[in-house]
Enzyme design. Structure first.
Site, PDB file in Angstrom:
ATOM      1  N   SER A   1      30.032  -6.086  49.945  1.00  0.00           N
ATOM      2  CA  SER A   1      29.294  -6.498  51.135  1.00  0.00           C
ATOM      3  C   SER A   1      29.795  -5.739  52.373  1.00  0.00           C
ATOM      4  O   SER A   1      29.777  -4.502  52.371  1.00  0.00           O
ATOM      5  CB  SER A   1      29.410  -8.017  51.310  1.00  0.00           C
ATOM      6  OG  SER A   1      28.484  -8.483  52.258  1.00  0.00           O
ATOM      7  N   MET A   2      30.281  -6.422  53.420  1.00  0.00           N
ATOM      8  CA  MET A   2      30.841  -5.703  54.560  1.00  0.00           C
ATOM      9  C   MET A   2      32.035  -4.863  54.137  1.00  0.00           C
ATOM     10  O   MET A   2      32.337  -3.841  54.772  1.00  0.00           O
ATOM     11  CB  MET A   2      31.252  -6.667  55.672  1.00  0.00           C
ATOM     12  CG  MET A   2      31.831  -5.949  56.890  1.00  0.00           C
ATOM     13  SD  MET A   2      32.664  -7.027  58.079  1.00  0.00           S
ATOM     14  CE  MET A   2      34.209  -7.361  57.215  1.00  0.00           C
TER      15      MET A   2
ATOM     16  N   ASP B   1      20.003 -10.716  45.192  1.00  0.00           N
ATOM     17  CA  ASP B   1      20.987 -10.948  46.244  1.00  0.00           C
ATOM     18  C   ASP B   1      20.307 -11.726  47.370  1.00  0.00           C
ATOM     19  O   ASP B   1      19.305 -11.277  47.920  1.00  0.00           O
ATOM     20  CB  ASP B   1      21.495  -9.594  46.747  1.00  0.00           C
ATOM     21  CG  ASP B   1      22.633  -9.689  47.740  1.00  0.00           C
ATOM     22  OD1 ASP B   1      22.707 -10.686  48.482  1.00  0.00           O
ATOM     23  OD2 ASP B   1      23.446  -8.757  47.787  1.00  0.00           O
TER      24      ASP B   1
ATOM     25  N   HIS C   1      24.847 -12.295  45.211  1.00  0.00           N
ATOM     26  CA  HIS C   1      25.555 -11.418  46.142  1.00  0.00           C
ATOM     27  C   HIS C   1      27.025 -11.187  45.769  1.00  0.00           C
ATOM     28  O   HIS C   1      27.494 -10.054  45.740  1.00  0.00           O
ATOM     29  CB  HIS C   1      25.471 -11.992  47.566  1.00  0.00           C
ATOM     30  CG  HIS C   1      26.133 -11.119  48.591  1.00  0.00           C
ATOM     31  ND1 HIS C   1      25.690  -9.853  48.878  1.00  0.00           N
ATOM     32  CD2 HIS C   1      27.228 -11.330  49.392  1.00  0.00           C
ATOM     33  CE1 HIS C   1      26.460  -9.321  49.812  1.00  0.00           C
ATOM     34  NE2 HIS C   1      27.396 -10.188  50.135  1.00  0.00           N
TER      35      HIS C   1
END
Length: 259
Positions: free
Chosen positions: A93-94, A194, A224
């Site tokens: 993710s980030m 996701d 996710h």
């Protein structure tokens, strides 16, 4: 504030190939710990830091921004580069966004990149009003535990601090502009189902990087947080194969330390 049990950083002293793992926004090392331990079990030197403001309480995150999160992974990368002959950067993710910035900034010092459900933009109308709303409302509903596998939970905040979300939006714009500077081999794994990051983010990353050695893998059984989901083992094996192809010296085992 004390770190939540399970959210501690992780370190393993292995061989001359190093791996830096970057966790996601409002998450913690817990979401990547099985991945880190799998790589460590195959003799890699592994670093999984805890990002500032994470792993304690959301109020602590409200005082941090992208510069703090990036500085921590940049520091960890520097340590690995001193210790190892070849270093790879991985992220969820980030954490994938952080990995891409490290690759853009450090060039050939980063051997390759593996990103899982990477994010590159805040979507929706709420993203556009963040500059104003963050001064009026401190938090919104959290993003954690988007996992298909029953009984599995992600250790993260149930609230999103809006000052931090605004900083994240600026960080996404910065990294998006630098994507053409990413030239390293790239393995991108994404979940079609996701509920946090749309497929458009992965498509944009793949379209804008300058990498020639690129592979996309679909994680059909996961949401996710795929590193804790049904496709976790596939992520572990695909990343290990990717690293082994680019760094044949990967192998010797070492000692482990957590916390």
């Amino acid at each position: 504030m004390p770190v939540l049990p399970g959210a501690e950083p992780y370190r393993h002293e292995g061989g001359e190939v190093g791996v830096l793992l970057c966790h996601g926004f409002t998450g913690s090392p817990q979401s990547l710990r099985p991945w880190a331990e799998h790589l460590a079990g195959h003799g890699l030197t592994v670093s999984l830091p805890l990002l500032p403001g994470h792993g304690t309480r959301w109020q602590d995150m409200q005082l941090t921004g992208w510069q703090d999160w990036y500085a921590e992974v940049d520091r960890a990368l520097g340590e690995l580069l001193q210790r190892c002959r070849q270093v790879f950067v991985l992220g969820l993710s980030m954490g994938g966004t952080l990995a891409l910035r490290l690759a853009a900034k450090h060039g050939p010092a980063v051997q390759g990149i593996v990103v899982v459900n990477p994010a590159i933009k805040l979507h929706g109308a709420a993203a556009h009003v963040l500059p104003v709303v963050r001064h009026l409302v401190p938090t919104t509903r959290g993003l954690t535990s988007d996992i298909a596998k029953e009984g599995v939970k992600e250790l993260g905040y149930d609230r999103v601090p809006l000052h931090a979300a605004y900083s994240l939006r600026k960080f996404f714009g910065l990294v998006d502009g630098a994507l053409p500077q990413v030239t390293q081999p790239l393995l991108l794994l994404r979940s079609p189902r996701d509920h946090v990051v749309p497929p458009a983010d992965s498509a944009r990353i793949l379209a804008r990087v300058s990498s020639r050695d690129v592979r996309e893998v679909l994680l059909e059984q996961s949401y996710h947080v795929a590193t804790l989901d049904h496709d976790a083992e596939r992520i572990f094996e695909e990343s290990l194969s990717f690293i082994g192809r680019l760094a044949p010296i990967a192998g010797q085992k070492g000692s482990t330390s957590g916390g």
